[in-house]
Design an enzyme around this catalytic site. Structure first.
Site, PDB file in Angstrom:
ATOM      1  CG  ASP A  97       9.907   2.653   1.544  1.00  0.00           C
ATOM      2  OD1 ASP A  97      10.084   3.846   0.972  1.00  0.00           O
ATOM      3  OD2 ASP A  97       9.145   1.651   1.277  1.00  0.00           O
ATOM      4  CB  ALA A 138      11.001  -0.442   5.010  1.00  0.00           C
ATOM      5  CB  ALA A 139       7.465  -1.347   9.157  1.00  0.00           C
ATOM      6  CG  LEU A 183       0.822   3.168   3.931  1.00  0.00           C
ATOM      7  CD1 LEU A 183      -0.217   3.184   5.066  1.00  0.00           C
ATOM      8  CD2 LEU A 183       0.842   4.621   3.534  1.00  0.00           C
ATOM      9  N   GLY A 184       5.334   1.485   3.482  1.00  0.00           N
ATOM     10  CA  GLY A 184       6.677   0.807   4.096  1.00  0.00           C
ATOM     11  C   GLY A 184       6.561  -0.389   4.973  1.00  0.00           C
ATOM     12  CB  ALA A 203      -0.888  -0.040   1.133  1.00  0.00           C
TER      13      ALA A 203
HETATM   14  O1  PMV Z   1       7.397   0.247  -1.131  1.00  0.00           O
HETATM   15  P1  PMV Z   1       6.737   1.756  -1.708  1.00  0.00           P
HETATM   16  O2  PMV Z   1       5.502   1.672  -2.478  1.00  0.00           O
HETATM   17  O3  PMV Z   1       6.791   2.757  -0.429  1.00  0.00           O
HETATM   18  O4  PMV Z   1       7.682   2.423  -2.730  1.00  0.00           O
HETATM   19  C1  PMV Z   1       9.021   2.674  -2.413  1.00  0.00           C
HETATM   20  C2  PMV Z   1       9.242   3.981  -3.518  1.00  0.00           C
HETATM   21  C3  PMV Z   1       9.975   3.723  -4.881  1.00  0.00           C
HETATM   22  O5  PMV Z   1      10.677   5.056  -5.029  1.00  0.00           O
HETATM   23  C4  PMV Z   1       8.878   3.231  -5.808  1.00  0.00           C
HETATM   24  C5  PMV Z   1      10.958   2.519  -4.762  1.00  0.00           C
HETATM   25  C6  PMV Z   1      12.315   2.937  -3.969  1.00  0.00           C
HETATM   26  O6  PMV Z   1      13.210   1.960  -3.977  1.00  0.00           O
HETATM   27  O7  PMV Z   1      12.479   3.925  -3.774  1.00  0.00           O
END
Ligand code: PMV
Length: 322
Positions: free
Chosen positions: A147, A106-107, A102-103, A100
């Site tokens: 992220d 990564a979270a 919102l990371g 979605a």
């Molecule tokens: O994973 P998302 O939807 O938060 O997208 C990350 C942001 C991008 O720029 C599309 C990819 C990146 O690695 O920066």
């Protein structure tokens, strides 16, 4: 038992927030700059138990973890435990929707690394940020780091890639990154489109555009414009010039739409937010669904919330600045 001593089960917990990219997503993959804020109320919490075992086992007893999460957990375990065999149980509670923008991945990575760090009493936030980027590579291939950086430091951050900053130089570890200042008084509203994406798929769809010379030139031109937007936005955020920040977010949305990563649902939500007085509105993250990000001040929020609900959003998340 080792050397005549019993080794105890060790426990650790870790929590990490989500993030919203304010400007520069996608273009940060092509050498540009992205700015993001943490979403402090949208979180992933991890509980970890680490027990001696004859061979390493990683279990998510109550969570349907996919292969990428299992791989990320193996990498995190190796980073903290080396070759020591352990039975690792991971409990997960998250109110961050996956796919979605919102990371969520990564979270999960940061919360898990924090839990290992607490359990084993080692590692600081710089180590966690660096390792989180390694784990993010399992989820997204070649993440820019926006992220993992924003989430690991739980602070508004910028990340700049580009030839000079992508780790090509000997010893370089990653992109250029740092903190940005936000004045108080702004309010971000995030409205769920209900659509979900896979970041790696959305990023490679843009990558396919770069396979022709004309497509590549378009991306380069758009990235240059995005770069100006990012720099202007950073200044306006520090000054609390919310109308200007909003107009930069809207400009950024048009660039992203030109890359083909907006959707009908996002456009409907965007029109609703702007029609109700939002200072700016854009898709956030990889696009192809996810959340719309709108900027307002507290006095304008109720009207925009109502308009977004009327336009069909099932969920709104809020984040103040400052
Ligand atoms: O994973 P998302 O939807 O938060 O997208 C990350 C942001 C991008 O720029 C599309 C990819 C990146 O690695 O920066």
């Amino acid at each position: 038992m080792r050397n005549g001593r019993f080794e105890p089960v060790i426990l650790g917990t870790g929590s990490a927030c989500g993030k919203a990219i304010l400007v520069g997503e996608h273009f940060v993959v092509w050498g540009g700059t992205a700015l993001a804020v943490p979403l402090t109320g949208a979180r992933c919490d991890v509980k970890l138990s680490i027990a001696p075992a004859p061979r390493t086992e990683i279990l998510f007893p109550e969570f349907p973890a996919d292969e990428r999460m299992r791989k990320a957990a193996r990498l995190a375990a190796r980073a903290f435990l080396g070759r020591r065999a352990r039975r690792i149980e991971i409990e997960l509670a998250s109110n961050l929707p996956a796919g979605a923008g919102l990371g969520a991945s990564a979270a999960f990575s940061v919360a898990l690394l924090r839990a290992f760090s607490v359990a084993l009493e080692t590692g600081d936030e710089d180590v966690i940020a660096q390792k989180a980027l390694d784990l993010e590579r399992i989820f997204h291939g070649h993440p820019s780091g926006i992220d993992s950086t924003t989430i690991a430091y739980e602070a508004p951050c910028y990340v700049k890639t580009g030839d000079r900053f992508v780790g090509r130089a000997r010893g370089a570890k990653g992109p250029l990154a740092g903190f940005i200042d936000l004045a108080p008084g702004g309010l971000f509203l995030l409205a769920d489109s209900g659509e979900r994406h896979d970041t790696a798929v959305a990023v490679s769809a843009v990558g396919r555009m770069a396979e022709t010379a004309a497509g590549r030139r378009t991306i380069e031109k758009l990235t240059q414009v995005s770069e100006t937007i990012a720099l202007q936005t950073a200044t306006a955020l520090r000054q609390g010039d919310w109308p200007y920040v909003g107009s930069m977010m809207t400009e950024n949305h048009y660039l992203l739409a030109a890359l083909g990563v907006s959707t009908e649902r996002l456009e409907t939500l965007r029109r609703a937010a702007v029609g109700a007085g939002a200072l700016g509105a854009k898709l956030t993250g990889a696009g192809a669904g996810g959340f719309l990000l709108a900027l307002t001040t507290p006095s304008g929020a109720a009207r925009i919330r109502r308009a977004l609900c009327a336009a069909g959003t099932p969920r709104i998340i809020e984040q103040t600045t400052g």
